[in-house]
Design a protein around this motif. Structure first.
Motif, mmCIF file in Angstrom:
data_model
loop_
_atom_site.group_PDB
_atom_site.id
_atom_site.type_symbol
_atom_site.label_atom_id
_atom_site.label_comp_id
_atom_site.label_asym_id
_atom_site.label_seq_id
_atom_site.Cartn_x
_atom_site.Cartn_y
_atom_site.Cartn_z
ATOM 1 N N ARG B 37 16.742 56.759 44.224
ATOM 2 C CA ARG B 37 16.850 58.077 44.863
ATOM 3 C C ARG B 37 16.368 57.986 46.313
ATOM 4 N N ASP B 124 15.306 51.598 48.295
ATOM 5 C CA ASP B 124 15.518 53.042 48.466
ATOM 6 C C ASP B 124 14.155 53.726 48.576
ATOM 7 N N THR B 167 22.710 55.664 48.127
ATOM 8 C CA THR B 167 21.683 54.616 48.049
ATOM 9 C C THR B 167 21.879 53.604 49.175
ATOM 10 N N ASN B 172 24.753 50.723 44.124
ATOM 11 C CA ASN B 172 23.988 51.690 43.325
ATOM 12 C C ASN B 172 24.464 53.131 43.472
ATOM 13 N N GLY B 176 23.130 55.958 40.591
ATOM 14 C CA GLY B 176 21.903 55.280 41.056
ATOM 15 C C GLY B 176 21.129 54.664 39.908
#
Lengths: 360, 360
Positions: B37, B124, B167, B172, B176
């Motif tokens: 995220r 991320d 992402t 991804n 994700g």
């Protein structure tokens, strides 16, 4: 003198010269002397006809029966023995590798404890042998020369005033004596000093061999040191020299072990521990791996890592794990090597069942 | 929320997801889901400046503190952790290999039982993770998506109506989500069916990897099976498909084991017995040999050969024998590999001290 197949009976016994204790037997497993003798007036075995082989067997049987050393023991004709039984005798070091494959009339006389024996019609008419645990060449020489003296009262040996005893192979002429000691030398091997030692021994006119035949130099770290020469020195001189050299090798082996224990303790414990772990828990093990692992285990026993294990049990396993003994124990011929490897592992697990490691 | 170095505290605990029992945990050691995220309006970590990294850490720390899942647990800035501590966390599968070597401001939030964690500023802004013993993807998904939902009440995620979650790495984008299961497959490996299985899994769009990083494909016979694709399917669809495939692999693994037990009992007993013997008696053992031997031991435990040994002890040893844990346990950095090998062997001997084999 008892006739008939002795193998089934002797297999029930422990191998005498391995089960006994003897001087320095932590390193010198056994000592042996063989004497080559031939009858005057008879062709030597390599040149003789079968009829002559047979008559020599009969003559020597009668002579041996008269000797106190063999009075209550075994006489067996080689052709009465299966190939497997012959192999078993070879693995017990009673007969030579050459004797196992003899096709011509031959025989074996031996004591029940296997310490004394005579191969009749091996390369020579007689090969007298005496083998005992530990480093005991002097004692063996006394025993075997007593038998030799008694024999000479009944037999005219092929003998030359100048050369000494005459033998089929010129390398044995003179004393006809081959004295040897079986040494367990893992310390010299692990500290990579074995080749240096072998070279030094060679320069002293002695021979070093692996004990499991050609090309088995390092198997089990067991080495046989013997005299090369049979001419120009008396038996006592040869034995004294061999004895002195063996004592030096034993000293070196011990000092290698102590150094490893001081400087490479983990390496040593690892070497012994892994071998023990494999022996105790494998379900398939080759002869070679078993012999090498037993060598490490024997080192561990000698260094006090296994108070619950007797060194003679390990000595005996060196014999019992060999293919002949395995098959004899199983009561059948086993051609399949993997099947033997399974039996071997089971035998070793059983023998080591109650053994525990001491606290490291 | 407790701050400070959590590693010393968690090392005193068993690894939660390894010590617990879970469905099918004889073969499926653990299941894990990671969600990638990112915060809307902030540069993604690979492109951001240190100041931005730091502000993201502060924002996400505050958000995580407000979550029930992490309310009583650990927050730690990565720069407060030694390289060894980071490695320990990686070996416990709490953080990724990439995260260990991060130089930019990053942080970790995790529960005391290590089942849930968030890497802040890995590739991320957030990598949420949930890991549990056994095959429990559904349960894990419920837990992690609950946390994800709560987070989304406090944070605007970088999200595109068409693509889904955005992402750093395009592989991804979408859900994700990376769902994976760690499987112990010695049966497929020993019966040489593993490559066939890997090919089949590849064709289903799933990935198979060794669990100890690049080039460790076969070490310990541990494999991680995960979804390759994050686009075009819902999380539930991905998880259901993975779950179905995993159940088939487990079925195949079990049937391989049964076949070996029936047809190659000695081979199997030998494989397990030797590994056990080495683990129990070695004084020097490399990480790779230890992991492979533990794999064989785990197989033996699962096949009922060691009633005195708990499978979770073996699971835990898979973690404890790795270099980071060994050094952390010893309380010091150990550069010398042999020194680690000695410590590793001692640790294993100690852990297996009271274990005995059952009668074969």
């Amino acid at each position: 003198m008892i006739s008939g197949n002795p193998i089934d009976r002797i297999l029930k016994n422990r191998v005498g010269w391995l089960a006994d204790s003897g001087p320095d037997d932590d390193i010198a497993i056994s000592s042996r002397i063989r004497l080559a003798r031939n009858l005057a007036g008879h062709k030597f075995p390599p040149c003789a006809e079968p009829a002559e082989h047979s008559s020599v067997v009969v003559i020597l049987r009668d002579v041996c029966e008269a000797l106190p050393a063999f009075s209550e023991d075994f006489f067996v004709r080689l052709d009465e023995l299966s190939q497997l039984d012959r192999r078993v005798l070879m693995e017990r070091r009673v007969v030579s590798r050459d004797f196992v494959s003899k096709q011509t009339p031959s025989a074996l006389v031996m004591t029940a404890d296997e310490s004394a024996s005579v191969m009749i019609n091996e390369e020579d008419h007689m090969r007298l042998q005496c083998i005992l645990s530990g480093l005991r060449l002097g004692e063996i020489w006394e025993r075997i020369s007593e038998t030799d003296d008694l024999l000479s009262e009944h037999i005219a040996f092929a003998y030359d005033e100048e050369l000494g005893f005459l033998t089929s192979c010129p390398t044995n002429i003179g004393t006809g004596m081959r004295a040897s000691v079986m040494l367990h030398l893992p310390g010299l091997v692990l500290s990579e000093q074995i080749n240096q030692m072998k070279q030094a021994i060679g320069k002293l006119g002695l021979a070093v061999r692996g004990i499991f035949g050609e090309g088995t130099d390092n198997v089990g770290n067991l080495y046989q040191i013997s005299n090369q020469s049979t001419l120009g020195e008396s038996e006592q001189q040869i034995i004294e020299k061999l004895d002195t050299v063996i004592k030096q090798i034993i000293f070196h082996e011990k000092s290698c072990r102590m150094k490893m224990l001081e400087r490479s303790r983990n390496f040593l414990m690892n070497h012994v521990g892994r071998a023990y772990g494999v022996l105790k828990h494998a379900y398939i093990i080759s002869s070679q791996e078993a012999l090498n692992s037993l060598s490490a285990l024997r080192l561990g026993v000698d260094m006090g890592m296994f108070s619950s294990l007797d060194i003679h049990t390990v000595n005996e396993l060196f014999v019992l794990v060999q293919p002949g003994h395995l098959q004899k124990n199983a009561g059948k011929q086993i051609e399949n090597a993997t099947e033997r490897d399974v039996l071997r592992a089971a035998l070793i697990r059983e023998k080591l069942k109650s053994v525990r490691t001491d606290k490291g």
